[in-house]
Design a protein around this motif. Sequence first.
Motif: not given
Length: 103
Positions: A6-12, A66-71
């Motif tokens: 979710s934070d990076l907008g990617v899949d596994c 979190t990763c979402g803070t920047c991504h």
Amino acid sequence: MHQYESDLGVDCEFCHARNPETKRNDFPSDANPVKNTARLMIKMTDDINTKYLDQLTDHMPTDPVTCGTCHRGMAHPAVFVPKPHEHGNPPPAATPPPSTPPQ
């Protein structure tokens, strides 16, 4: 792991290699170099939260980095570009409120 997605907008598959025989994610594999980058970034956010933010007296522990803070939902975060400053024209000084003469 779903938080990272979710934070990076990617899949596994962004971090994990696929097994060519089974066509499934090979989670233990380190074949995808992005996985090592992810490990470093996870360590970085942990360090920011435990070594630095914990030192702030007004920091809320319920609001960690979190990763979402920047991504912000992007695999590769946007580069921060500050607004340009006009060095020759500083902002006008605030004018004090008009004073009333004594009566």
